[in-house]
Design a protein around this motif. Structure first.
Motif, PDB file in Angstrom:
ATOM      1  N   GLN A 107       0.836  -1.201   0.000  1.00 41.59           N
ATOM      2  CA  GLN A 107       0.000   0.000   0.000  1.00 41.59           C
ATOM      3  C   GLN A 107       0.871   1.252   0.000  1.00 41.59           C
ATOM      4  OE1 GLN A 107      -2.549   1.429   3.462  1.00 41.59           O
ATOM      5  NE2 GLN A 107      -4.147   0.842   2.014  1.00 41.59           N
ATOM      6  N   GLN A 118      -3.698   5.628  -0.180  1.00 38.59           N
ATOM      7  CA  GLN A 118      -4.227   4.418   0.457  1.00 38.59           C
ATOM      8  C   GLN A 118      -4.929   3.502  -0.550  1.00 38.59           C
ATOM      9  OE1 GLN A 118      -6.565   6.011   3.739  1.00 38.59           O
ATOM     10  NE2 GLN A 118      -4.810   5.829   5.101  1.00 38.59           N
ATOM     11  N   GLY A 120      -6.392   0.453  -2.264  1.00 37.34           N
ATOM     12  CA  GLY A 120      -6.902  -0.797  -1.722  1.00 37.34           C
ATOM     13  C   GLY A 120      -6.317  -2.007  -2.431  1.00 37.34           C
ATOM     14  N   TYR A 121      -6.295  -3.132  -1.723  1.00 34.80           N
ATOM     15  CA  TYR A 121      -5.729  -4.365  -2.287  1.00 34.80           C
ATOM     16  C   TYR A 121      -6.500  -4.804  -3.523  1.00 34.80           C
ATOM     17  CZ  TYR A 121      -4.183  -9.234  -2.577  1.00 34.80           C
ATOM     18  OH  TYR A 121      -3.675 -10.435  -3.010  1.00 34.80           O
TER      19      TYR A 121
END
Length: 385
Positions: A107, A118, A120-121
């Motif tokens: 991240q 940030q 996201g996966y």
């Protein structure tokens, strides 16, 4: 899908991982009913291996010791790869006071590589690995057994796709020469102070309208008691009493159990026994606090004498710098930092480390009148004066 349930099985997989350049790791945990996270599952995967290259580790099975995993964490020859590692690292630090070394957080790396703030996966997997993730098991109670096949597949996807994401981002970082940017950000994640919550400092996270030192002295003692009580019994702090009840208690300053009974917001269980005694003692400690020991709120940046024209110029400079560097502007400097710089403050994150290289040096030159900004087509360029 293989699930490891014994220390011996875990040791064997960790030995395999120690022969590889990196290992991807994730955890599943619960925190709704406890102060500290309850570790329920660990997922691990290694690259380039014939056979079981990805496994689930069940820490709830029998008397499994996680020491083989901690030995892997201490091995400097294997990169430990996580995504959004903060909560995972907190679990291992609280449990064993160990941090993975070396650490790579995808991240953090994604932000440095221009994937936004940030990232996201799921977003990274979709953009980099060109894969989708089945989210049907997203809200699983990971403490319940047995896990379904769908739950196991969902958990393993958090480390199998992570391999491709890591390899892509590691190449990008190396090509751009920004490894020291990532390492600088990771220093926060591997600092014990990030995870140690001191009861005496718990009051600082509360939002209050009143900044009177006398009022804050009572708030501090009520927050100190609540934090210590929750930690010692491993229960959520809101199970002791909620923030709004704490502020109410600091305002009404109860002196007896009868006074506590008049509270509108206090939980029934907190009106008697140890919690009630702790509340009354905390209130009295706050009232008895000597004036020179009372807490005070630091002056906010909203009271700074901000030069609005300079603040606007700094925003334009930041936009130009982040577009050329390919990183999210908030990663370098939030609006509050820009206002602080425009007011003459220099102790801000945007003026140190890699942020100073990208933005801070020119921001200071702009403040000193050494450079100007000029529009050229759709872009903004820096002009030396």
């Amino acid at each position: 899908m293989k699930t490891l349930t014994t220390t011996e099985e875990l040791a064997a997989f960790c030995a395999l991982a120690r022969s590889k350049p990196y290992v991807t790791i994730d955890t599943e945990f619960l925190r709704e009913r406890t102060y500290y996270s309850k570790l329920c599952l660990i997922q691990m995967a290694v690259p380039d291996h014939d056979g079981d290259d990805a496994v689930l580790v069940d820490p709830l099975a029998g008397e499994m010791s996680l020491e083989p995993l901690y030995e892997l964490f201490r091995d400097p020859g294997v990169v430990k790869v996580f995504h959004a590692a903060r909560q995972d690292l907190e679990i291992f630090f609280i449990e064993a006071e160990v941090f993975p070394e070396p650490l790579f957080d995808t991240q953090v790396a994604a932000m440095v590589c221009g994937f936004g703030e940030q990232a996201g996966y799921e977003t990274l997997v979709r953009k980099i690995a060109k894969q989708g993730i089945d989210k049907s098991s997203r809200f699983t109670d990971w403490s319940r057994r047995p896990l379904t096949e769908a739950q196991q597949k969902y958990a393993l996807a958090d480390v199998t796709h992570l391999r491709q994401v890591y390899e892509f981002l590691a190449r990008k970082i190396e090509e751009s020469g920004r490894l020291h940017w990532v390492q600088e950000e990771l220093q926060i994640l591997t600092n014990p102070e990030t995870y140690v919550i001191k009861p005496s400092e718990a009051w600082r996270r509360l939002k209050t309208r009143t900044t009177s030192p006398k009022f804050l002295a009572v708030v501090r003692e009520l927050a100190r008691f609540r934090e210590g009580y929750a930690q010692s019994r491993n229960i959520p702090r809101n199970r002791v009493y909620k923030d709004d009840a704490l502020i109410e208690l600091a305002s009404t300053k109860p002196q007896s159990l009868q006074d506590l009974g008049r509270s509108r917001l206090l939980l029934r269980e907190a009106r008697k026994g140890e919690i009630a005694e702790g509340i009354l003692k905390a209130v009295q400690l706050g009232l008895d606090c000597p004036p020179d020991e009372m807490p005070r709120v630091e002056d906010g940046r909203d009271k700074l004498q901000v030069n609005p024209a300079l603040a606007d110029l700094l925003r334009v400079l930041l936009k130009a710098k982040t577009e050329s560097a390919g990183v999210a502007s908030k990663l370098i400097a939030p609006a509050s930092d820009l206002d602080a710089i425009a007011a003459g403050e220099r102790d801000v994150a945007a003026l140190s480390g890699w942020r100073r290289e990208v933005f801070g040096e020119d921001a200071l030159r702009l403040c000193k009148g050494e450079i100007a900004l000029a529009a050229k087509g759709k872009s903004v360029r820096v002009v030396k004066l």
